[in-house]
Design a protein around this motif. Sequence first.
Motif, PDB file in Angstrom:
ATOM      1  N   THR A   1       0.811  -1.181  -0.099  1.00 49.15           N
ATOM      2  CA  THR A   1       0.109  -0.033   0.146  1.00 49.15           C
ATOM      3  C   THR A   1       0.942   1.317  -0.077  1.00 49.15           C
ATOM      4  O   THR A   1       0.603   2.218  -0.755  1.00 49.15           O
TER       5      THR A   1
ATOM      6  N   ARG B   1      -5.958   4.031   6.323  1.00 50.97           N
ATOM      7  CA  ARG B   1      -4.908   3.257   6.565  1.00 50.97           C
ATOM      8  C   ARG B   1      -5.385   2.065   7.782  1.00 50.97           C
ATOM      9  O   ARG B   1      -5.911   2.611   8.590  1.00 50.97           O
ATOM     10  N   GLY B   2      -5.079   0.901   7.599  1.00 48.44           N
ATOM     11  CA  GLY B   2      -5.440  -0.241   8.630  1.00 48.44           C
ATOM     12  C   GLY B   2      -6.746  -0.397   8.538  1.00 48.44           C
ATOM     13  O   GLY B   2      -7.294  -1.517   9.263  1.00 48.44           O
TER      14      GLY B   2
ATOM     15  N   GLU C   1      -5.022  -5.459  -2.457  1.00 44.30           N
ATOM     16  CA  GLU C   1      -5.805  -6.316  -1.705  1.00 44.30           C
ATOM     17  C   GLU C   1      -6.252  -7.368  -2.720  1.00 44.30           C
ATOM     18  O   GLU C   1      -6.719  -8.574  -2.630  1.00 44.30           O
TER      19      GLU C   1
HETATM   20  N1  ASP Z   1      -3.364  -2.296   3.085  1.00 46.28           N
HETATM   21  C1  ASP Z   1      -4.053  -1.570   3.829  1.00 46.28           C
HETATM   22  C2  ASP Z   1      -3.207  -0.486   4.681  1.00 46.28           C
HETATM   23  O1  ASP Z   1      -1.829  -0.736   4.298  1.00 46.28           O
HETATM   24  C3  ASP Z   1      -5.135  -1.735   4.690  1.00 46.28           C
HETATM   25  C4  ASP Z   1      -4.730  -2.572   5.860  1.00 46.28           C
HETATM   26  O2  ASP Z   1      -3.421  -2.971   5.844  1.00 46.28           O
HETATM   27  O3  ASP Z   1      -5.478  -2.864   6.842  1.00 46.28           O
HETATM   28  O4  ASP Z   1      -3.236   0.129   5.336  1.00 46.28           O
END
Ligand code: ASP
Length: 407
Positions: free
Chosen positions: A47, A150-151, A74
Motif C-alpha cells: 500500500t 490506513r489499517g 488487496e
Molecule cells: N493495506 C491497507 C494499509 O496498508 C489496509 C490494511 O492493511 O489494513 O493500510
Amino acid sequence: MALIVQKYGGTSVGDPDRIRNVARRVKKTQAAGNQVVVVVSAMAGETNRLVGLAHEMHPEPSTREYDVLLSTGEQVTIACLALALQAMDQPSRSFLGHQVQIMTDNAYSKARIKSIDDTRIRCALDAGNVVVVAGFQGMDEEGNITTLGRGGSDTSAVALAAALKADACEIYTDVDGVYTADPRLCASASKLNKISYEEMLEMASAGAKVLQHRAVELAAKHDVPLWVKSSFSEEEGTLVTKEDSAMAQLLVSGVEHNENEAKIAVRHLADEPGVAARLFMPIAEANINVDMIVQNVSADGFTDLTFTVPQNELKQAIQIAEEVTKGMDGSAIETDENIAKVSVIGVGMRSHAGVASTAFKRLSEAGINIDMISTSEIKISMVIKQDQMEKAINELHEAFELGQLNT
Ligand code: ASP
Ligand code: ADP
Ligand code: MG
C-alpha cells in the motif's frame, strides 16, 4: 457450526510462503467444523508503494483515482490466498469489496461502511468454500471504489463479522496480542489477556496501530467478540470485550503513541465570539480530523489557536487556515511536524485521582517538555518533541508499573 471471520494483515501475507502459512491455518479452522470468512490486507509494503506511485503520477492525486489505485493491493492477496487454499484441496472463492456489496459513504480514503449484503458470501459458504474478501475497500452509492483509511482491513473484518453475525472475529497480526505499549518501542511491555472496548478504542485513537479505531467502534456497537492473535504462533492472544470489574481495578492499562500528527498554531486572532467556529467549520467541512485544540488568550484582546491534524492532511489544513486569516492584521500560521503524542489510558482513572500529575512529574524528571495536553475520562494525551517519544513511552510505562502487569 460456528462462523468465524479471520483477518490477516500485511506482514502475515508478505510473501508466497506466508500466504501458504495463512492458508494452512484457515484450512485447519474449516476442518474443525467451522465456516470461515477470511479478510486479507495487501502484502507488507504494497500500500505504501501504491501511495508513492500515485504521487509519482500526479503531485496532488485526485481522491477517486487514488482509491482505485490503493485498493489494488488487496486484489492480489485475495486471489493468491484462494489459490493457495485450492492447492491444498480446500475449495475457496475470493471477492472484492464491491462484489459482496460492502457499501460505504463517498469519503474517499476514509470511507465508512454503511451496509453489507451477505447473500453472496452465505451462498459461497454453504457450497463448502472458504470465502476470502478484500479488506480496506468498498463501493459508494454511485459505484465508485472507496477505501477505508490506513489499517482499514481490521474494520472490513469486524463489519463482516457483524453483518454475518459471526461467532468470533480474529485479527491475526505480527504480535501475539495487545500489549501495555508498542512492544517494538518498549521492551518491558506486557501482553493483556483482556481489554475493554472502551480502552481499546482510546488506545487505537491514541495511535495503537494494532487495531484500527473504527474496527473497535464497530465491534463495541455490535457486540462482536474481537481477538488479536499472532499468525506466527498458537498463543491465545487478547480478547477485546465488555468491561468487567477486574479491568477497572487497573489504574492504567497502556501507554500509546502517535507520530503521524502535525501541529498548527494560528496566532494573533481577534478574541471575539465565533473565531473558533470560523476556523474549524471549514476544516470539518473538508473532512479533516482535528485532534487536540488549545486556545491561549492574551491580555490585549487577541488569541492563539493551536491544534493537531494528521500529517497527510496538514497541507490542506494550512490552506484553509490561510484562507480564514486572510486580511486579519498581524495573524500568522506556524506549523511543526516533529511532534509526537503520548497517551496514558485506563478505565481505572475514572475512580482514581493523580494519574495526570504522576505522568507530568515523570516527564518533567526525565527532562521532557510537554507542549500540549488533553484529557478524556480515561485518557491523558501529551504532545512532546518527536525525538523524545521513545524515552517518554518507557518513562511512563515504568511510572505506572506496567511491566509487571499480570492480567
Ligand atoms: N493495506 C491497507 C494499509 O496498508 C489496509 C490494511 O492493511 O489494513 O493500510
Ligand atoms: P497488520 O499489518 O497485521 O495490520 P499493523 O502493523 O497494522 O499490523 O499492527 C501491528 C503493529 O501494531 C505491531 O507490530 C506493533 O508494532 C504495533 N502496536 C502499537 N501499539 C501496540 C500495542 N499496544 N500492542 C501491540 N501492538 C502494538
Ligand atoms: Mg493494521
